[in-house]
Design a protein around this motif. Structure first.
Motif: not given
Ligand code: FES
Length: 340
Positions: A90-103
């Motif tokens: 969950p940490t990896f995917f949670g960060l992936l979504i947050a940084f994906g939104e930022l990009a």
């Protein structure tokens, strides 16, 4: 006597028509700009909101965490099985979504590789629609579907105006006009676009990482303590030490019958209650109580932290309640109470 500069009414009308024509052409060119700024700013905001939220990566014991939201979505989602990797990491995917939104947000705001950014935005919105808001009724209250459709015009048109893409395209046109070979023109545009992407991505990564590392408030001890790991009494009822539930705050336990997270709350001194964390609108996990309310991040419903009653919709049913009894220094969760 008429002067040589006087214009006839016909010429005046032609001049006005030309001005209106130019204004219309400019308005058409910039028609997607408000939508682009809104989507870009919203995705940047959503990313920082997640990265600065202490609950987001808190894990299974926190009903407002990415893990709990994903788990709540898994049962009713048409792509529920595909969520297994997100529950394993969950940490990896949670960060992936947050940084994906930022990009996506930064690419859209600056108009850099606009179609790629719009594709990313559409994929993220489609994912959220299929997981979080798929069962929202009526469908038009589910905002992820609206976001998915809002990305479509940008996906089709790109970001050619007031953008990095526009600047690179204009410079490529000038390079062609002065006779530069097509290969060289493309190489130059690709290289400069890549440099801009690395610079923008680096700035996003740095600011996002700093926000995640230093911008998060600390969780109060009661909310930080995962429910399932809390000390248990001799009986089978889930329980937490009363000291972990301050007035106005909560601790999380698990309903052994459904597996759902339940907030044990103390709305006023000495009065305890249990409230399901599952939003009655579309099944998202509501946030822990704050200022006397529980807020659902999916579509904004709010519930009374003392009774679970709906304060603002779209939810129409109250949060299911549970009896809570104080046994010594422990608060024990009873069975779910029948809805009135
Ligand atoms: S799931 Fe829609 S408001 Fe909670």
């Amino acid at each position: 006597m008429a002067t040589g500069t006087a214009t006839s009414p016909q010429e005046d009308r032609r001049g006005t028509a030309a001005r209106i024509g130019r204004w219309k052409a400019t308005a058409s060119r910039l028609a997607l700009l408000p939508l682009r700024l809104f989507l870009g700013a919203t995705f940047v905001y959503a990313a920082f909101d997640k990265l600065s939220d202490p609950h987001y990566l808190a894990g299974a014991g926190d009903a407002a965490s990415f893990y709990a939201q994903t788990q709540a979505a898994e049962a009713g989602s048409p792509v529920g099985r595909a969520l297994a990797p997100a529950l394993h990491a969950p940490t990896f995917f949670g960060l992936l979504i947050a940084f994906g939104e930022l990009a996506v947000g930064l690419g859209t705001l600056f108009g850099l590789w606009g179609r790629v950014a719009a594709l990313g935005g559409a994929l993220l919105s489609a994912t959220l629609w299929l997981t979080v808001s798929f069962h929202t009724t009526p469908y038009y209250l589910g905002n992820d579907l609206a976001y998915l459709l809002a990305w479509t015009p940008l996906l089709l048109a790109g970001t050619p105006y007031l953008s990095v893409d526009g600047y690179l395209a204009a410079r490529a046109a000038r390079d062609r006009a002065r006779g530069l070979a097509e290969d060289a023109v493309r190489r130059r545009a690709l290289l400069d676009g890549g440099i801009a992407a690395v610079a923008l991505g680096g700035a996003g990564l740095l600011s996002g990482s700093l926000t995640a590392a230093f911008g998060r408030e600390d969780l109060p001890p009661a909310a930080a303590a995962p429910g399932p790991a809390a000390p248990r009494p001799a009986g089978n009822a889930p329980s937490v030490p009363a000291a972990q539930v301050p007035v106005g705050g909560s601790a999380t336990v698990k309903d052994p019958a459904s597996g759902d997270a339940v907030y044990i709350v103390q709305p006023s001194a000495g009065k305890y209650a249990g409230l399901s964390s599952v939003c009655t609108h579309s099944g998202c996990a509501v946030n822990p109580p704050k200022d006397g309310r529980l807020y659902c991040p999916c579509h904004g419903s709010t519930f009374d932290a003392a009774t679970g009653a709906v304060i603002t919709g779209p939810a129409v049913k109250p949060l299911p309640g549970y009896a809570v009894t104080k046994n010594g220094e422990q608060l024990e969760l009873g069975p779910q109470q029948a809805q009135a």
